[in-house]
Design a protein around this motif. Structure first.
Motif, PDB file in Angstrom:
ATOM      1  N   SER A 159      -1.525  28.263  36.867  1.00  0.00           N
ATOM      2  CA  SER A 159      -0.517  27.386  37.462  1.00  0.00           C
ATOM      3  C   SER A 159       0.826  27.534  36.755  1.00  0.00           C
ATOM      4  O   SER A 159       0.864  27.714  35.536  1.00  0.00           O
ATOM      5  N   LEU A 160       1.915  27.454  37.510  1.00  0.00           N
ATOM      6  CA  LEU A 160       3.222  27.229  36.919  1.00  0.00           C
ATOM      7  C   LEU A 160       3.353  25.745  36.601  1.00  0.00           C
ATOM      8  O   LEU A 160       2.788  24.897  37.311  1.00  0.00           O
ATOM      9  N   VAL A 161       4.085  25.422  35.547  1.00  0.00           N
ATOM     10  CA  VAL A 161       4.199  24.028  35.116  1.00  0.00           C
ATOM     11  C   VAL A 161       5.667  23.613  35.148  1.00  0.00           C
ATOM     12  O   VAL A 161       6.528  24.292  34.575  1.00  0.00           O
ATOM     13  N   ALA A 162       5.937  22.494  35.809  1.00  0.00           N
ATOM     14  CA  ALA A 162       7.289  21.944  35.902  1.00  0.00           C
ATOM     15  C   ALA A 162       7.329  20.572  35.227  1.00  0.00           C
ATOM     16  O   ALA A 162       6.349  19.833  35.251  1.00  0.00           O
ATOM     17  N   GLN A 163       8.472  20.246  34.650  1.00  0.00           N
ATOM     18  CA  GLN A 163       8.680  18.935  34.053  1.00  0.00           C
ATOM     19  C   GLN A 163       9.919  18.314  34.670  1.00  0.00           C
ATOM     20  O   GLN A 163      10.967  18.944  34.774  1.00  0.00           O
ATOM     21  N   THR A 164       9.810  17.047  35.080  1.00  0.00           N
ATOM     22  CA  THR A 164      10.942  16.338  35.642  1.00  0.00           C
ATOM     23  C   THR A 164      11.759  15.713  34.517  1.00  0.00           C
ATOM     24  O   THR A 164      11.212  15.028  33.654  1.00  0.00           O
ATOM     25  N   VAL A 165      13.071  15.961  34.533  1.00  0.00           N
ATOM     26  CA  VAL A 165      13.959  15.454  33.491  1.00  0.00           C
ATOM     27  C   VAL A 165      15.200  14.858  34.138  1.00  0.00           C
ATOM     28  O   VAL A 165      15.525  15.155  35.291  1.00  0.00           O
ATOM     29  N   THR A 166      15.905  14.023  33.362  1.00  0.00           N
ATOM     30  CA  THR A 166      17.109  13.379  33.885  1.00  0.00           C
ATOM     31  C   THR A 166      18.331  13.595  33.007  1.00  0.00           C
ATOM     32  O   THR A 166      19.425  13.182  33.388  1.00  0.00           O
ATOM     33  N   THR A 167      18.173  14.237  31.844  1.00  0.00           N
ATOM     34  CA  THR A 167      19.304  14.497  30.942  1.00  0.00           C
ATOM     35  C   THR A 167      19.069  15.831  30.239  1.00  0.00           C
ATOM     36  O   THR A 167      17.935  16.323  30.170  1.00  0.00           O
ATOM     37  N   PRO A 168      20.125  16.427  29.667  1.00  0.00           N
ATOM     38  CA  PRO A 168      19.947  17.650  28.894  1.00  0.00           C
ATOM     39  C   PRO A 168      19.039  17.457  27.685  1.00  0.00           C
ATOM     40  O   PRO A 168      18.276  18.363  27.333  1.00  0.00           O
ATOM     41  N   SER A 169      19.082  16.297  27.028  1.00  0.00           N
ATOM     42  CA  SER A 169      18.206  16.085  25.875  1.00  0.00           C
ATOM     43  C   SER A 169      16.741  16.062  26.295  1.00  0.00           C
ATOM     44  O   SER A 169      15.875  16.581  25.581  1.00  0.00           O
ATOM     45  N   GLU A 170      16.452  15.503  27.461  1.00  0.00           N
ATOM     46  CA  GLU A 170      15.079  15.546  27.972  1.00  0.00           C
ATOM     47  C   GLU A 170      14.690  16.974  28.333  1.00  0.00           C
ATOM     48  O   GLU A 170      13.525  17.370  28.155  1.00  0.00           O
ATOM     49  N   ALA A 171      15.646  17.750  28.841  1.00  0.00           N
ATOM     50  CA  ALA A 171      15.366  19.151  29.164  1.00  0.00           C
ATOM     51  C   ALA A 171      14.996  19.936  27.909  1.00  0.00           C
ATOM     52  O   ALA A 171      14.101  20.794  27.942  1.00  0.00           O
ATOM     53  N   LEU A 172      15.672  19.665  26.796  1.00  0.00           N
ATOM     54  CA  LEU A 172      15.331  20.323  25.538  1.00  0.00           C
ATOM     55  C   LEU A 172      13.901  19.995  25.127  1.00  0.00           C
ATOM     56  O   LEU A 172      13.131  20.881  24.737  1.00  0.00           O
ATOM     57  N   ALA A 173      13.551  18.717  25.199  1.00  0.00           N
ATOM     58  CA  ALA A 173      12.192  18.313  24.832  1.00  0.00           C
ATOM     59  C   ALA A 173      11.163  18.946  25.762  1.00  0.00           C
ATOM     60  O   ALA A 173      10.086  19.373  25.325  1.00  0.00           O
TER      61      ALA A 173
ATOM     62  N   LEU B  26      -6.170  15.844  35.126  1.00  0.00           N
ATOM     63  CA  LEU B  26      -5.909  17.114  34.448  1.00  0.00           C
ATOM     64  C   LEU B  26      -7.114  18.033  34.532  1.00  0.00           C
ATOM     65  O   LEU B  26      -6.992  19.235  34.805  1.00  0.00           O
ATOM     66  N   ASN B  27      -8.303  17.485  34.289  1.00  0.00           N
ATOM     67  CA  ASN B  27      -9.516  18.298  34.374  1.00  0.00           C
ATOM     68  C   ASN B  27      -9.704  18.865  35.775  1.00  0.00           C
ATOM     69  O   ASN B  27     -10.149  20.008  35.940  1.00  0.00           O
ATOM     70  N   LEU B  28      -9.352  18.068  36.783  1.00  0.00           N
ATOM     71  CA  LEU B  28      -9.436  18.550  38.166  1.00  0.00           C
ATOM     72  C   LEU B  28      -8.548  19.772  38.369  1.00  0.00           C
ATOM     73  O   LEU B  28      -8.969  20.777  38.957  1.00  0.00           O
ATOM     74  N   LEU B  29      -7.303  19.711  37.857  1.00  0.00           N
ATOM     75  CA  LEU B  29      -6.362  20.813  38.047  1.00  0.00           C
ATOM     76  C   LEU B  29      -6.713  22.026  37.192  1.00  0.00           C
ATOM     77  O   LEU B  29      -6.316  23.149  37.524  1.00  0.00           O
ATOM     78  N   LEU B  30      -7.443  21.823  36.103  1.00  0.00           N
ATOM     79  CA  LEU B  30      -7.900  22.957  35.295  1.00  0.00           C
ATOM     80  C   LEU B  30      -9.090  23.651  35.946  1.00  0.00           C
ATOM     81  O   LEU B  30      -9.225  24.871  35.874  1.00  0.00           O
ATOM     82  N   LYS B  31      -9.947  22.876  36.585  1.00  0.00           N
ATOM     83  CA  LYS B  31     -11.127  23.453  37.235  1.00  0.00           C
ATOM     84  C   LYS B  31     -10.782  24.079  38.590  1.00  0.00           C
ATOM     85  O   LYS B  31     -11.407  25.059  39.007  1.00  0.00           O
ATOM     86  N   ALA B  32      -9.817  23.485  39.281  1.00  0.00           N
ATOM     87  CA  ALA B  32      -9.404  24.004  40.603  1.00  0.00           C
ATOM     88  C   ALA B  32      -7.892  24.157  40.592  1.00  0.00           C
ATOM     89  O   ALA B  32      -7.162  23.312  41.118  1.00  0.00           O
ATOM     90  N   PRO B  33      -7.364  25.221  39.969  1.00  0.00           N
ATOM     91  CA  PRO B  33      -5.911  25.369  39.767  1.00  0.00           C
ATOM     92  C   PRO B  33      -5.136  25.415  41.082  1.00  0.00           C
ATOM     93  O   PRO B  33      -5.623  25.915  42.099  1.00  0.00           O
ATOM     94  N   VAL B  34      -3.923  24.895  41.023  1.00  0.00           N
ATOM     95  CA  VAL B  34      -2.996  24.944  42.153  1.00  0.00           C
ATOM     96  C   VAL B  34      -1.785  25.768  41.717  1.00  0.00           C
ATOM     97  O   VAL B  34      -1.565  25.983  40.519  1.00  0.00           O
ATOM     98  N   PRO B  35      -0.986  26.258  42.664  1.00  0.00           N
ATOM     99  CA  PRO B  35       0.138  27.125  42.271  1.00  0.00           C
ATOM    100  C   PRO B  35       1.145  26.481  41.315  1.00  0.00           C
ATOM    101  O   PRO B  35       1.679  27.136  40.434  1.00  0.00           O
ATOM    102  N   LEU B  36       1.396  25.180  41.484  1.00  0.00           N
ATOM    103  CA  LEU B  36       2.439  24.527  40.698  1.00  0.00           C
ATOM    104  C   LEU B  36       2.007  23.107  40.346  1.00  0.00           C
ATOM    105  O   LEU B  36       1.534  22.364  41.206  1.00  0.00           O
ATOM    106  N   VAL B  37       2.163  22.743  39.075  1.00  0.00           N
ATOM    107  CA  VAL B  37       1.865  21.395  38.600  1.00  0.00           C
ATOM    108  C   VAL B  37       3.135  20.824  37.979  1.00  0.00           C
ATOM    109  O   VAL B  37       3.806  21.497  37.188  1.00  0.00           O
ATOM    110  N   SER B  38       3.486  19.602  38.356  1.00  0.00           N
ATOM    111  CA  SER B  38       4.665  18.964  37.769  1.00  0.00           C
ATOM    112  C   SER B  38       4.277  17.630  37.145  1.00  0.00           C
ATOM    113  O   SER B  38       3.321  16.980  37.560  1.00  0.00           O
TER     114      SER B  38
END
Length: 536
Positions: A340-354, A309-321
């Protein structure tokens, strides 16, 4: 930025062209109506003229429906209806009498209502949601029906999740899908004013290369995806921070737009007795390679989470998932503040809400047909069987975030289905494993084309988390014996799997593969990605 401006100009030109076509149709219909009325034609002529007006709108509606699959919905609705409002306001303001003004306003209201309906259909939105999206930027979250409330189980996540009262059962095409927990209040998205705008990534190809940890995702594969017009991910999982930094630097030097995926901590505990029993069961396999598996020491690490995480904060990339778990909202905000844009991988609508409540910009929606590890946040529960297009629809009707579709996409028809369901892009992994740029092992590539391997299975035998792989002797023998336990079982079996790979012993290797593994070809990755986008 150049790609974004070019696309914006292309979209605006296409929309303007659609309204010019529609306007020509209105002029023809209006001329016909005026001429008919001047000649004392009966009243049904007026109705016929309105039918002609409706037919005149069809070409432009069809064009906007095509744009709806590529253009962000807020931009499409806003630009489209703004152009309409200007076209309606000019004749209304120039009306010389009250009846003429009233007629112009009535016509304008009818026209904008019909157009909003066509746009709603084209973007697969319900009409009230389309209006809400135009005025607020968000679709309202449906409230649970009365008498159907029940507490949804709390997810054991890295970021704390609240219990969510309310559940809704949905019927589609005559069959019951699954329960979708709904919040009893509007979704708290105060971390965002609007959903993330993915157009800043400048991708022209709606097929992306998924992150594949353990070697397959190489800098060359990521660069090939970018050169094809898409986007690729570096897989941060199982790498040291130094190795990840070196790969980021290599891809950044090429000028490619890319993403980085990290495993967010969400450990699955295993008891000492269960771990010891499984290690003893595997020892005969290890003896063949002169290995001694640990029976007392459990390795429970977080994959250098803080350092990466510290690496990506010091040297940002376009997208982090993130995969496996949810990051905390303050971590998401820090990455966004870094650019950076931030993506989260989910497998259900309830996970998408979280995931939405952490402030994520977009969701990677993974169906159970995906190869490799399932991104489920609750790995102790069986995976729900559901088609990718249905899962996309469920998630999009639950949270108002852009969706990247993943899981089982192996043909152009699969890509088309995902995009029509509302995904911004499709993301593929298994079909890239045999490409020239893939870092998958030689026995893994061979097995994907070997007719001896006839099926895939979801197994926890290799890592202690559910993952889809080609069925082999290891999965058939040890799946019934394997406990849940990640990352402890991953570290337990890792030396054995590495030795088997070096010996080309496919019966003991984790041959990660999605259900469409037979579509993987030995060719440049760019050719695979462009072929999958051919029918869009």
């Amino acid at each position: 930025m150049t790609f974004g401006l070019r696309r914006a100009r292309r979209w605006f030109t296409a929309l303007l062209t659609s309204y010019l076509l529609e306007g020509i149709g209105y002029i023809i219909a209006g001329t016909f109506l005026v001429a008919a009325l001047q000649q004392g034609a009966p009243g049904w002529i007026g109705s016929g003229a309105w039918i002609v007006v409706g037919l005149a709108a069809l070409p432009s509606c069809a064009l906007r429906m095509r744009l709806a699959r590529r253009m962000s919905r807020p931009a499409l609705l806003t630009i489209s209806l703004s152009l309409q409002a200007v076209g309606i306001a000019l004749p209304a303001l120039s009306a010389g009498s009250v009846p003429a003004l009233a007629a112009a306003v009535l016509f304008g209201a009818t026209f904008m209502g019909v157009s909003t309906m066509s746009l709603a259909i084209g973007t697969h939105l319900r009409i009230p949601r389309a209006i809400a999206l135009l005025t607020t930027g968000y679709r309202p979250d449906p409230r649970p029906p009365a008498g159907r409330t029940a507490a949804a189980a709390r997810l054991p996540l890295c970021a704390p999740a609240r219990r969510r009262p309310g559940a809704r059962r949905r019927l589609r095409r005559g069959r019951l899908l699954h329960t979708v927990p709904q919040p009893p209040h509007p979704l708290n998205l105060e971390n965002h004013a609007m959903p993330g705008d993915l157009t800043i990534l400048g991708t022209d190809l709606p097929v992306w290369a998924a992150p594949m940890a353990g070697g397959p995702s190489t800098p060359a594969l990521v660069q090939a995806a970018a050169q094809a017009g898409g986007l690729g991910f570096l897989a941060g999982g199982y790498k040291t921070t130094a190795d990840l930094a070196a790969q980021i630097a290599q891809v950044r030097a090429s000028g490619a737009v890319f993403g980085v995926n990290l495993f967010a901590p969400n450990p699955v505990p295993v008891t000492q007795d269960a771990f010891r029993a499984y290690a003893h069961a595997l020892q005969p396999e290890a003896d063949r390679y002169g290995l001694t598996l640990p029976t007392e020491t459990l390795t429970e690490d977080d994959d250098a989470w803080a350092d990466k995480l510290n690496l990506l904060l010091k040297a940002p990339v376009p997208l982090v998932s993130f995969t496996f778990g949810l990051s905390r909202p303050d971590t998401v905000r820090a990455l966004q503040d870094a650019g950076s844009l931030v993506a989260q991988t989910v497998t259900t609508p309830s996970e998408a809400l979280a995931a939405a409540e952490t402030g994520a910009d977009l969701l990677i929606v993974q169906a159970p047909a995906a190869g490799g590890h399932s991104a489920t946040l609750v790995p102790d529960r069986p995976l729900t069987s559901i088609e990718l297009s249905d899962l996309i629809s469920d998630v999009r009707h639950t949270v108002p975030l852009p969706v990247i579709a993943a899981g089982g996409i192996a043909t152009p028809a699969d890509t088309t289905s995902a995009l029509r369901a509302g995904a911004y892009a499709a993301m593929v992994g298994t079909v890239l494993l045999r490409t020239h740029e893939s870092g998958a092992s030689a026995p893994h590539k061979t097995a994907l084309a070997d007719p001896a391997f006839t099926d895939t299975t979801v197994t926890r035998a290799f890592t202690g988390r559910p993952a889809r792989a080609l069925r082999n002797r290891f999965t058939d023998t040890y799946e019934p014996l394997a406990p849940l336990g990640y990352p402890a079982l991953h570290h337990l079996t890792s030396p054995l799997r590495k030795a088997a790979t070096a010996a080309h012993d496919a019966d003991l290797i984790h041959l990660w593969a999605g259900t469409g593994y037979r579509q993987a070809r030995e060719e440049p990755a760019a050719r695979t990605l462009t072929r999958l986008a051919a029918q869009r």
